[in-house]
Every structure is written in structure tokens, then in C-alpha cells.
Enzyme design. Structure first.
Site, short mmCIF file in Angstrom:
data_model
loop_
_atom_site.label_atom_id
_atom_site.label_comp_id
_atom_site.label_asym_id
_atom_site.label_seq_id
_atom_site.Cartn_x
_atom_site.Cartn_y
_atom_site.Cartn_z
N LYS A 1 0.84 -1.20 0.00
CA LYS A 1 0.00 0.00 0.00
C LYS A 1 0.88 1.25 0.00
O LYS A 1 1.89 1.31 0.70
CB LYS A 1 -0.91 -0.02 1.23
CG LYS A 1 -1.92 1.12 1.29
CD LYS A 1 -2.81 0.93 2.52
CE LYS A 1 -3.82 2.05 2.67
NZ LYS A 1 -4.70 1.85 3.86
N SER B 1 -9.32 2.46 3.02
CA SER B 1 -8.34 3.10 2.16
C SER B 1 -7.37 2.11 1.51
O SER B 1 -6.47 2.52 0.79
CB SER B 1 -7.52 4.11 2.99
OG SER B 1 -6.79 3.44 4.02
N SER C 1 -9.81 -0.04 7.22
CA SER C 1 -9.24 0.16 5.89
C SER C 1 -8.75 -1.09 5.19
O SER C 1 -8.45 -1.04 4.00
CB SER C 1 -8.10 1.18 5.95
OG SER C 1 -8.62 2.47 6.16
#
Length: 463
Positions: free
Chosen positions: A80, A155, A179
């Protein structure tokens, strides 16, 4: 096993085994996944940066090694874009860092490399991880592979899509208020948010803050367990990691499960409640399921306060000096914490303690607690925030995450699994929660649900 298609269908565990036995080369695995990225990423925008040449060099080293480097030898993974990767652009989803190239890996990345994993690139995220839709001024929106008109969730949406679409078998994520869990639910994959400190962070400025953790997304439980096994372990620079104790006691053959659709306080859509009720009916085939919830009164207000205070402390200077370059979502998040007092913060910590103790009391009577992994189903990418559920307005833009952030508040580990669904249904997942340190128990029960109930990933039909 030699076609690009079949290679991209393999789990990380199976791929690692095949490469270790030299039934497949790491170079073949890397090229197959790079080809899948080239084919699918234009439409889905899961990756913001792809390091094809770096991955090929790493694959060459793996293939030349006389023995496997580690448990993830030669396996392609994604990181990420909130997490530092040495020599590879890390933007944090912000134009402020569009040219930022870290000199060092974050510890979780270093441990993946040490285990033999090959990093293909960085997955998309909202700016600094704050946003319901996985988009920012550099990339996105990251589109749901089951319906590209819909959001992948925030996210860690880029990581969820990369795994679901076969661009990588395993992806790193981070989880503050949900997330890894919300994108996993939206994209029909599994995820783990471990006990805070299980995966240490040397760079977390608030060392005792347990709201944010590293985590992983994959297509099955074995891959999550493998990833956690190589990235977990104490580090003296992280005070949380020194207190994590493994609890490997087995659960009963027919475990006792508490189930709650909303923790008594979270707003949850009617269609989610219906899907969750059907999942609980299925769970009754392998466990004793009883409606029960910890006392979460005040938990929503508590999380709002703590989150706002942490964000204002971390990003307040950027708001003062670079406001025009920030997204509206980040601005709102920082401003929400600017007016809080020390008394506000400590009162929130007092209430957090009470909720934690209520969770602990519940687990004296049950093995697992199950709840929805998202309060709503995926919505169109054009809608930036969830402001209402079933026509009822939400007080703040983060309240739709209450069903996940309540668990973040108390720091219990959570496994997310997709449930069985009809072909015309959107993906939906459940959270399976256990006491701190009980990840092994979660993985064992998760495998039972995969094998006996079919709570497992189904590949999207991509063009």
C-alpha cells in the site's frame, strides 16, 4: 500450471511451494502477474506505481539462489502506498509527495523482502488514507472489479482490487478504522487486521497508539497466516509489540459465537442486515450462534475524538502551510481535531477503557464475535462520502465505518471473510473477532468456514 492465467490463479502459499520445488520459476510468476497488471490496471487503477524492472531483478536473484530465501521465496506482492519502500516512490496518495522516494523500507516491507517476497509495486489509497473512495489527485478512482462503476472502498482499495483481480496473490494494507476490512468486503477477498503491535512499526510517532495497524489482504486464510508469520514478531522500538502474547489455545470443536449486526450503536443498512442474517444462519451449521454484543455506548463519539486528535497532531502543520494542495477530506479530518481539549481526549480514553472491558467480559462467555465487515454495500465512485444510510443522515462522514472502527477502538484482532452469494449479488463480508493475541484461533476457524460453508473468494469476471 505454466500458463499466465493459471499462475495468476494460484495462492501465495501454493506459488511459494511451486517455486521452492522449482516446478515454476520466480521469473515466470513475476511476468505472469506483470502481464495481468498491464491488462487490468488501466481499467481498475489498483496500482499507482509498478516496479517491473526491480521485480525482474529480484526474481533473477531468487531463481539463482541455491535454496529458498524464505517462506515467500519468489512470490509477487504489493505494498500500500502509505508505507515506505526503499528506492520506490511512496506518495502517501498526496501531490505533496509525488516525487518522494524513501531511502529505507518500513519494517513490514523489510520483513517481506527477507522472506523472499518480490514487490511488484505500490497500490492506490486516498490521500494519507483518509477517504471513503480510493482516489486522490494522483490516481484513481480504484474501481471495484465486480462492477467498475462502484467503489473498491477505502483506504486499502488498491490492495483489495489487486488481489481480487489476480494482479498479485497477496497485498499489504493498513487499517485505522476499517481500511483493510471494508475493501475486503467490497472486493470479495479475505483480510487480517492483527492485534496492534503484532506487526511492529518503528516509525509510528505515537508509540502507544493502537488505532492503526498493518494488515494483509489475500484470497484465502492460509495466505494471511503465512504473511503474518513472516511479518510478525517483537521489535524493541515499538512499545506495543513487546506486550503481544500468542494465545494458541484451541477453540471448541463447535465454538460458541456471539453475533451482532451493529454493536447496538452503529448505523447499518437494511440490505446489509439481511445479508448478515443469512450469514449467521449458515454459521449455525458449524457453531452455536447467539445474539450478543459488548456494551458500546459512547464508542462512536469516542472514536471520533481520538481519531480527530491524532490526525490534527500528525497533519496540522500541512494544513497551515499547504492547505490548497490538500483534498477536502483531509482538510475536514484535520480541522475536526483542532478544537479538542486535553479533557476531551482523556474523557474519550476513559470511555474507550470501559468499552474494552465490556469486550473482554463478553469473551469469557464466547469464542468469537461476528459482525458485518461493512455497514453498506459498494456505491458509485462519483459519490465521495457516505452521508446517509437508508435515508437517515449521518452526523459525520466517518460514521458509516462505526461497525469496523469500534473494533479498532479496543484493539482486538479481526479476520474478514467473504460470505457465499448469488451471481447477481455484490460481495459482502463478515468480521470474525477474537481476543488480543488469538490470531491462530482466527485462522483455524476461518479455514473451517472456507471449507465447510464456502465463505471464500470468487474471481471476478474481467474482460
Amino acid at each position: 500450471m505454466t500458463s499466465d492465467q493459471s499462475i495468476c490463479d494460484l495462492t501465495a502459499t501454493t506459488l511459494a511451494r511451486a517455486i521452492a520445488k522449482r516446478e515454476l520459476s520466480s521469473r515466470d510468476a513475476v511476468e505472469a502477474h506483470l502481464a495481468r497488471i498491464a491488462h487490468s490496471n488501466v481499467q481498475l487503477a489498483a496500482f499507482v506505481t509498478v516496479d517491473a524492472e526491480g521485480a525482474r531483478r529480484a526474481a533473477q536473484i531468487c531463481d539463482a539462489a541455491p535454496a529458498p530465501i524464505g517462506p515467500l521465496h519468489g512470490v509477487p506482492v504489493a505494498i500500500k502506498d502509505l508505507t515506505d519502500t526503499a528506492g520506490l516512490a511512496t506518495t502517501y496518495g498526496s501531490v505533496l509527495f509525488r516525487d518522494h522516494v524513501p531511502a529505507e523500507d518500513d519494517l513490514v516491507v523489510a520483513r517481506l523482502r527477507r522472506a523472499g517476497a518480490i514487490i511488484l509495486g505500490k497500490t492506490n489509497t486516498p490521500e494519507f488514507g483518509f477517504g471513503a473512495v480510493c482516489t486522490n489527485k494522483l490516481c484513481g478512482p480504484t474501481r471495484n472489479p465486480f462492477d467498475p462503476a462502484l467503489t473498491s472502498g477505502g483506504s486499502s482499495g488498491g490492495s483489495a482490487v489487486a488481489v481480487a483481480a489476480g494482479m498479485v496473490p497477496l497485498a499489504h494494507g493498513t487499517d485505522f478504522g476499517g481500511s483493510v476490512r471494508t475493501p475486503a468486503s467490497f472486493c470479495d477477498v479475505a483480510s487480517i487486521r492483527p492485534t496492534p503491535g503484532r506487526i511492529p512499526s518503528r516509525r509510528r510517532p505515537l508509540g502507544w497508539d493502537m488505532l492503526a495497524t498493518h494488515g494483509f489482504l489475500a484470497r484465502d486464510v492460509n495466505d494471511l497466516e503465512l504473511a503474518l508469520s513472516v511479518c510478525g514478531g517483537g521489535d524493541t522500538s515499538d512499545p506495543l509489540s513487546t506486550g503481544v502474547v500468542n494465545d494458541d489455545r484451541p477453540f471448541a470443536r463447535r465454538p460458541r459465537i456471539a453475533m451482532t449486526p451493529d454493536f447496538g450503536v452503529a448505523p447499518v443498512a437494511r440490505d446489509v442486515r439481511a445479508r448478515f442474517a443469512a450469514a449467521c444462519d449458515a454459521l449455525a451449521g458449524v457453531a452455536d450462534v447467539v445474539p450478543s454484543s459488548p456494551d458500546c455506548g459512547g464508542a462512536i463519539e469516542t472514536f471520533r475524538t481520538l481519531r480527530a486528535a491524532h490526525i490534527a497532531n500528525s497533519y496540522g502543520e500541512l494544513l497551515r502551510t499547504r492547505r490548497p494542495e490538500l483534498t477536502p477530506t483531509v482538510i475536514w479530518n484535520i480541522e475536526a481535531g483542532a478544537k479538542l481539549s486535553a479533557e476531551d481526549y482523556l474523557n474519550a480514553e476513559r470511555r474507550r477503557t470501559a468499552v474494552y472491558r465490556s469486550f473482554r467480559e463478553l469473551f469469557t462467555r464466547t469464542d468469537f464475535l461476528v459482525a458485518p465487515a461493512a455497514s453498506v454495500l459498494p456505491w458509485p465512485n462519483e459519490i465521495s462520502d457516505v452521508t446517509a444510510i437508508d435515508g437517515a443522515s449521518l452526523e459525520t462522514p466517518i460514521d458509516y465505518l462505526a461497525v469496523t472502527f469500534i473494533v479498532s477502538l479496543v484493539g482486538f484482532p479481526v479476520l474478514t471473510l467473504p460470505v457465499r452469494r448469488e451471481d447477481n449479488e455484490l460481495p459482502f463480508g463478515i468480521q470474525i473477532i477474537a481476543p488480543p493475541g488469538c490470531e491462530s484461533r482466527l485462522f483455524a476457524f476461518g479455514r473451517t468456514l472456507e471449507h465447510e460453508l464456502g465463505f471464500s473468494h470468487r474471481r471476478p469476471k474481467l474482460p
